[in-house]
Design an enzyme around this catalytic site. Structure first.
Site, short mmCIF file in Angstrom:
data_model
loop_
_atom_site.label_atom_id
_atom_site.label_comp_id
_atom_site.label_asym_id
_atom_site.label_seq_id
_atom_site.Cartn_x
_atom_site.Cartn_y
_atom_site.Cartn_z
N GLU A 287 16.18 16.19 61.53
CA GLU A 287 16.24 17.52 61.37
C GLU A 287 15.47 18.03 60.19
OE1 GLU A 287 20.44 20.34 60.51
OE2 GLU A 287 20.36 18.39 60.33
N LYS A 356 18.57 26.12 66.91
CA LYS A 356 20.16 25.58 66.88
C LYS A 356 20.78 26.95 67.13
CE LYS A 356 23.34 23.20 63.98
NZ LYS A 356 23.64 22.61 62.41
N CYS A 407 21.85 18.28 65.06
CA CYS A 407 23.17 18.11 64.10
C CYS A 407 24.50 18.37 64.70
CB CYS A 407 22.91 18.73 62.75
SG CYS A 407 24.08 18.18 61.59
#
Length: 533
Positions: A287, A356, A407
């Site tokens: 990430e 995301k 994440c």
């Protein structure tokens, strides 16, 4: 000592907890909650659950009003979450001068907020126990139902935080973990608490070990089924795919420093091009590995030097997969920011991207911003990030379709795969746990990813800046991993997905709902039978 004598000794111990009052009772509840935390990663001291949950049941049995029930549940939960989530405060120390005032909230405030869920749950449980005269196995079942209802509420309300669900303690015990392919992690939590609390059901007018032994028998059946499920399931590899997962181990304090960003990027490129690169088909970075903005458009001439720099280590016929922030112009003409994933080919093309969709409150955006002090910023962002549209397939050259997760997104059961169209072959998780240093947090995060692979019946590939990076197959077996705090590459094949789609992947938490309602009806029937209705 005979079994009967041991049962009476247990009854004597139970009486001591039942008769505890005031601060002593709350202290014991907090201690029991802390011991329950040790069953979770990285300690995995599962036998402590057979002490922690009977103690909770006995303390609640000694309560005669809802306020005491609430206080006991709150104390147990705070005792459970403070040592379980202490690592969150480590993120604040990356810039403690700015975020010192949030330290009390991270250490105690968040555990207390999460504790309200269990406090409300135990208050309802205590009312039901007294109102319907629950005792024995019905009392134990009711407490297990309460616990999983609280976990489920915590995992969904206020954007959800399903971290350290009690079932995650079983990640090293793969035969038991296989039940999540049917029930999901919440179902395993329900079984875990029920089995652990059953010894408390044996303490009554006639003390007995039978409930405890019945619980162990259920556990043996679950493990036996799981062992049978795994037997002979070696799972071949996807032909022609070799991944290079790069773990640079860049400290968070250096990651975004202007005078270090270019060196960090060059370090990743050098590591990626190390010996064996010619045998690799895909390079996977963590990430925000690229410390500059990238664009999903191939027409952005401003980023051409950067993309050329990156694509020099994209393998022929494959891709470099990396995390980076994305800057775009919103409908109102203002800039919007995304935490994104990009796939770049050797020709300099961005062939796929993903934004995301489940952002971290206070980390990537500030909820209720209008009510907060002016100038306050999220811990990991100078400005609030925007959310992407949700799970979707990532189509990459030379490899089957993946479902990307950045994440925190991997922690949400049943929300890691697109549910329309063809199922992706694997889960791809890019993360940066450098915020949390050498704490329990990264170990807990990696354990969560193992369960997602079993629930969905697909392998999971994880690239983490400081670790733990690795590949997990569809049965939860870790094929290879890079330890927390190490720097290096992991060259590894991509496992095939499971032959059959797990029931959980098809039906989600519907099976949990059926389990919960069936057990609730059994408790209600028992109450009616005892009352002669």
């Amino acid at each position: 000592m005979t079994a009967t004598g041991a049962a009476f000794r247990l009854a004597t111990l139970a009486g001591w907890f039942i008769n505890a009052r005031g601060g002593k009772r709350l202290g014991l509840a907090a201690l029991a909650g802390a011991l329950a935390t040790l069953s979770l990663p990285p300690a995995h001291a599962l036998p402590l659950l057979w002490f922690a949950f009977p103690v909770l049941a006995w303390l609640l049995r000694g309560s005669d009003r809802w306020r005491s029930d609430f206080a006991i549940g709150l104390a147990f939960a705070v005792g459970h979450h403070v040592p379980g989530l202490y690592w969150i405060s480590a993120a604040l120390f990356t810039d403690i001068g700015r975020f010192w005032f949030m330290l009390p909230f991270a250490l105690v405030g968040l555990p207390a907020l999460l504790g309200l869920f269990l406090g409300v749950g135990t208050a309802v449980y205590g009312w039901a126990r007294r109102r319907f005269g629950l005792s024995g196995w019905a009392e134990a079942v009711a407490l297990a139902l309460t616990w999983v209802a609280v976990e489920y509420a915590r995992g969904h309300l206020l954007t959800g935080f399903p971290w350290n669900l009690i079932g995650y303690g079983w990640t090293p015990v793969l035969p038991v973990l296989q039940i999540t392919s049917v029930t999901g992690i919440y179902g395993l939590s329900l079984l875990t608490v029920l089995i652990a609390v059953l010894p408390a059901a044996g303490v009554g007018a006639r003390p007995s070990w039978r409930p405890a032994l019945a619980g162990l028998a259920v556990l043996a059946l679950v493990a036996g089924w799981g062992g049978w499920r795994m037997a002979g399931q070696g799972l071949d590899d996807v032909p022609g795919v070799t991944l290079r997962i790069v773990q640079p181990n860049i400290p968070q304090a250096l990651k975004w420093k202007e005078d270090a960003k270019l060196d960090n990027l060059r370090r990743l490129i050098t590591m990626s091009g190390a010996e064996g690169w010619d045998r690799v088909t895909h390079v996977v970075w963590p990430e925000t590995a690229v410390p500059y903005f990238l664009s999903s458009s191939n027409d952005d001439t401003d980023q051409l030097p950067l993309t050329r720099m990156l694509t020099q280590i994209a393998p022929p016929g494959g891709a470099l997969i990396t995390g980076a922030n994305r800057l775009a112009t919103g409908p109102d003409g203002n800039y919007v920011y995304f935490n994104s994933l990009f796939a770049l080919t050797q020709g300099g093309q961005v062939v796929a991207s993903f934004d995301k969709f489940h952002l971290v409150p206070f980390g990537e955006y500030l909820p209720l911003r209008s009510l907060l002090p002016k100038g306050m910023k999220a811990v990991a962002a100078g400005a609030d990030f925007s959310a992407g549209p949700g799970p979707r397939p990532l189509l990459l050259p030379g490899v089957p379709a993946a479902s990307p997760l950045i994440c925190y997104e991997v922690i949400f059961p049943g929300a890691v795969m697109p549910r329309d169209g063809e199922r992706p072959h694997w889960l791809l998780n890019l993360t940066n746990d450098a915020w949390y240093g050498q704490t329990a947090g990264p170990h807990q995060h990696f354990a969560i990813t193992i369960v997602r692979a079993v629930e969905e019946g697909v392998p999971l590939v994880r690239a983490a800046n400081t670790g733990i990076s690795g590949v997990v197959d569809a049965y939860g077996r870790v094929r290879g991993a890079l330890p927390l705090g190490d720097s290096g590459n992991l060259d590894i094949s991509l496992p095939q997905r499971a032959v059959f789609v797990p029931l959980y992947a098809d039906y989600g938490d519907m099976i949990l709902g059926l389990m919960w309602l069936s057990l609730l009806l059994a408790v209600v029937w028992n109450s009616w039978r005892r009352q002669g209705l």
